[in-house]
Design an enzyme around this catalytic site. Structure first.
Site, PDB file in Angstrom:
ATOM      1  N   LYS A 110     -45.223  27.248 -32.496  1.00  0.00           N
ATOM      2  CA  LYS A 110     -45.814  28.052 -31.433  1.00  0.00           C
ATOM      3  C   LYS A 110     -46.689  29.168 -32.007  1.00  0.00           C
ATOM      4  O   LYS A 110     -47.190  30.016 -31.268  1.00  0.00           O
ATOM      5  CB  LYS A 110     -44.728  28.631 -30.536  1.00  0.00           C
ATOM      6  CG  LYS A 110     -44.079  27.539 -29.697  1.00  0.00           C
ATOM      7  CD  LYS A 110     -43.233  28.086 -28.580  1.00  0.00           C
ATOM      8  CE  LYS A 110     -42.694  26.941 -27.744  1.00  0.00           C
ATOM      9  NZ  LYS A 110     -41.408  27.233 -27.130  1.00  0.00           N
ATOM     10  N   LYS A 190     -44.752  15.787 -28.393  1.00  0.00           N
ATOM     11  CA  LYS A 190     -43.680  15.657 -27.400  1.00  0.00           C
ATOM     12  C   LYS A 190     -44.239  15.972 -26.017  1.00  0.00           C
ATOM     13  O   LYS A 190     -45.109  16.834 -25.871  1.00  0.00           O
ATOM     14  CB  LYS A 190     -42.547  16.585 -27.819  1.00  0.00           C
ATOM     15  CG  LYS A 190     -42.021  17.526 -26.766  1.00  0.00           C
ATOM     16  CD  LYS A 190     -41.019  18.499 -27.315  1.00  0.00           C
ATOM     17  CE  LYS A 190     -41.424  19.902 -26.871  1.00  0.00           C
ATOM     18  NZ  LYS A 190     -40.459  20.936 -27.122  1.00  0.00           N
ATOM     19  N   LYS A 193     -43.524  20.806 -20.980  1.00  0.00           N
ATOM     20  CA  LYS A 193     -43.946  21.526 -19.790  1.00  0.00           C
ATOM     21  C   LYS A 193     -45.233  22.277 -20.084  1.00  0.00           C
ATOM     22  O   LYS A 193     -45.999  22.585 -19.196  1.00  0.00           O
ATOM     23  CB  LYS A 193     -42.879  22.548 -19.395  1.00  0.00           C
ATOM     24  CG  LYS A 193     -41.555  21.940 -19.009  1.00  0.00           C
ATOM     25  CD  LYS A 193     -40.637  23.011 -18.434  1.00  0.00           C
ATOM     26  CE  LYS A 193     -39.264  23.015 -19.041  1.00  0.00           C
ATOM     27  NZ  LYS A 193     -39.143  23.751 -20.281  1.00  0.00           N
TER      28      LYS A 193
END
Ligand code: TYM
Length: 319
Positions: A110, A190, A193
């Site tokens: 991230k 992956k 969301k």
């Protein structure tokens, strides 16, 4: 006996990866003590919009109920309603090492830079607190969360060794198929969301025509043969996994990609249709009641755990 917990971070809308990776295994295990919660404190670790967070939290709770989380058996609550999470988080920060937390893969992925929130770094410690609060033995999660559960184990074991028996040591469990559902548009990533684009993500509340369109447009691989080969054919393999996860039936043969995609679309729609129907029938007030009641039920054990650690650490055991 087993005690399970699963958590869902309301940073975006729940998607098929959440469903097969964690929701369904949690629903299936409810004959044994189960805790499910909306990890809204975790959603504060990245930029967020307060109104949207409130909405996403309520939506996620409704979807868990619609997917079969049964509040008569399972404790379902919102993390921020239980102050014990924040307290145990801090106490565990005094057990965890800077280096081991800094090494966590998700922090690196991230891009935790100097502008990111400090809580993004300490996120795995909060997750450890979530799990350890409830004397959990098994954590049904997707593959992406495995490292966090490993850290949780390490912290529990270290605490028990240093300060005496305080925590139950949990382990991660993953579904046999589709423990890591990939993004349909970028099958090496992956399904998330927060994926770059919604085109590759099957949201649980996507209408059937949208689900079908996304699946029919899924990126497939070179060649024409439908074979399960995660290295060489990640796109096709992902579709085969989704199909198997949704139907519960072993892989069968397909003549071409189009035929496979049509079968996947049918299976995903059939899986999500009843969840969507139940979701739309829910009264939002009832969902709030369930969450409030859940926080109350979760509180007793959580507070007892914190008191145990407080005493072991040399703090006052009472407040
Ligand atoms: P989150 O909200 O990203 O995802 C919730 C659950 O869904 C699983 N999952 C997937 N499984 C398979 N394929 C995918 N593409 C996929 N995407 C998500 C996740 O592995 C997870 O099980 N940090 C956690 C939330 C959390 C938590 C906890 C979970 C906080 N505290 C304590 C368990 C126990 C997270 O961000 O999950």
């Amino acid at each position: 006996s087993k005690r399970r917990i699963s958590g869902f971070k309301p940073t975006g809308r729940l998607q098929l990866g959440n469903y097969v990776g964690a929701v369904r295994p949690t629903v299936a295990g409810q004959d044994e003590p189960t805790v499910a919660f909306i990890a809204d404190l975790h959603a504060l670790t990245v930029h967020h919009d307060p109104a949207e967070l409130r909405e996403r939290s309520a939506e996620a709770a409704g979807l868990l109920l619609a997917a079969g989380i049964d509040p008569a058996r399972t404790i379902l609550y919102r993390q921020s309603d239980l102050p014990a999470h924040a307290e145990l988080h801090y106490l565990l920060e005094c057990v965890a090492g800077y280096g081991e937390v800094h090494r966590m893969i998700q922090f690196k992925e991230k891009g935790g830079g100097s502008g990111s929130r400090l809580s993004l770094l300490t996120y795995p410690v909060l997750m450890a607190a979530d799990i350890l609060l409830h004397d959990i033995t098994e954590v049904p999660v997707g593959r992406d969360q495995r490292q966090h559960v490993e850290l949780t184990r390490d912290l529990a074991i270290r605490c028990n060794e240093r300060y005496g028996p305080v925590f139950t040591v949990p382990e991660a469990v993953h579904p046999a198929v589709a423990a890591r559902v990939a993004d349909l548009a970028t099958p090496t990533a992956k399904m998330g969301k927060t994926s770059a684009s919604a085109a590759g993500v099957l949201f649980l509340l996507d209408p059937p025509d949208v689900l079908r369109r996304k699946i029919m447009r899924a990126v497939t691989d070179g060649g024409t043969e439908v074979v399960h080969d995660p290295e060489g054919k990640p796109g096709v393999s992902n579709l085969l996994d989704i199909l198997e996860a949704c139907t519960g039936e072993p892989r069968r043969d397909f003549r071409n990609y189009g035929e496979l995609k049509a079968a996947v679309a049918d299976a995903v729609i059939a899986t999500l249709e009843p969840v969507q129907r139940r979701y739309h029938e829910l009264d939002p007030h009832d969902v709030e009641d369930v969450l409030r009641d859940g926080a109350e039920r979760a509180g007793e054990r959580a507070d007892a755990t914190v008191l145990r650690l407080r005493a072991a650490l040399g703090l006052t055991a009472g407040r």
